[in-house]
Design an enzyme around this catalytic site. Structure first.
Site, PDB file in Angstrom:
ATOM      1  N   THR A   1      10.938  20.830  25.268  1.00 17.17           N
ATOM      2  CA  THR A   1      10.311  21.034  24.159  1.00 17.17           C
ATOM      3  C   THR A   1       9.964  22.528  23.517  1.00 17.17           C
ATOM      4  OG1 THR A   1       7.980  20.525  25.069  1.00 17.17           O
ATOM      5  CG2 THR A   1       9.148  18.683  24.369  1.00 17.17           C
ATOM      6  N   THR A  46       7.576  24.892  22.670  1.00  9.70           N
ATOM      7  CA  THR A  46       6.515  25.887  23.435  1.00  9.70           C
ATOM      8  C   THR A  46       6.770  25.662  24.904  1.00  9.70           C
ATOM      9  OG1 THR A  46       4.988  25.427  21.476  1.00  9.70           O
ATOM     10  CG2 THR A  46       4.119  26.458  23.587  1.00  9.70           C
ATOM     11  N   CYS A  47       6.806  24.665  25.456  1.00  5.94           N
ATOM     12  CA  CYS A  47       7.223  24.417  27.031  1.00  5.94           C
ATOM     13  C   CYS A  47       8.263  25.452  27.458  1.00  5.94           C
ATOM     14  CB  CYS A  47       7.259  22.911  27.205  1.00  5.94           C
ATOM     15  SG  CYS A  47       6.032  21.828  26.659  1.00  5.94           S
ATOM     16  N   SER A  48       9.379  25.030  26.747  1.00  2.52           N
ATOM     17  CA  SER A  48      10.740  25.893  27.104  1.00  2.52           C
ATOM     18  C   SER A  48      10.535  27.268  26.912  1.00  2.52           C
ATOM     19  CB  SER A  48      11.637  25.475  26.517  1.00  2.52           C
ATOM     20  OG  SER A  48      12.039  23.952  26.962  1.00  2.52           O
TER      21      SER A  48
END
Length: 159
Positions: free
Chosen positions: A46, A48-50
């Site tokens: 996703t 922000t996660c990545s």
């Protein structure tokens, strides 16, 4: 009820992807006897996660370990195959991925979120914590749509 500083992590089964395939992990055993930087993301791959969350912990690996962290662990309500692929694509070999495929760990911590409006179902909230011998030493839970207190930089400032 959300877990608090000073409480023991719940004993739950997670899954770690290894070269030989998925391996069950018992949180009671896994976090025993060491100090772990644990962070959770709503989903692998996703935005922000990545782009921010995982790369921050990858980049700050040596600095966190210099401040007494023995291991960095990421958990997400994804299956171990997805987390394994995400780790490879992000060159995140220094971060241990523990899959919470059914969301049992997030639920036991009281840190779930409803991602159904995005087609994601029940997921983990974004957070970070320092776990010392199975006990929560620090806990940083993000507000909806935020990314600041669960970052590697924020954790380094706390250590």
């Amino acid at each position: 009820m959300t877990i608090s500083v000073g409480e023991q992590l719940p004993q739950v089964k997670l899954t770690k992807m290894t070269a030989d395939g998925p391996e069950p992990v018992d949180t009671g055993d896994y976090f025993k006897g060491r100090r772990v930087a644990l962070f959770a993301v709503p989903g692998a791959f996703t935005p922000t996660c990545s782009a921010k969350h995982l790369p921050g912990f990858v980049d700050k690996d040596a600095e966190l370990k210099a401040k007494g962290i023995d291991e960095i662990v990421c958990t997400s309500v994804n299956d171990p195959f997805v987390l394994g692929a995400w780790s490879k694509s992000a060159n995140a070999g220094g971060v241990t991925m523990l899959a919470d495929g059914n969301g049992d760990f997030a639920e036991a911590l009281g840190l779930t979120m409803d991602g159904s409006k995005f087609g994601m179902g029940t997921r983990s909230q974004r957070y970070s914590m320092v776990v010392n011998d199975g006990t929560v030493e620090q806990l940083n839970v993000e507000g909806p749509g935020e990314f600041s207190v669960s970052s590697a930089d924020h954790m380094l400032g706390q250590l």
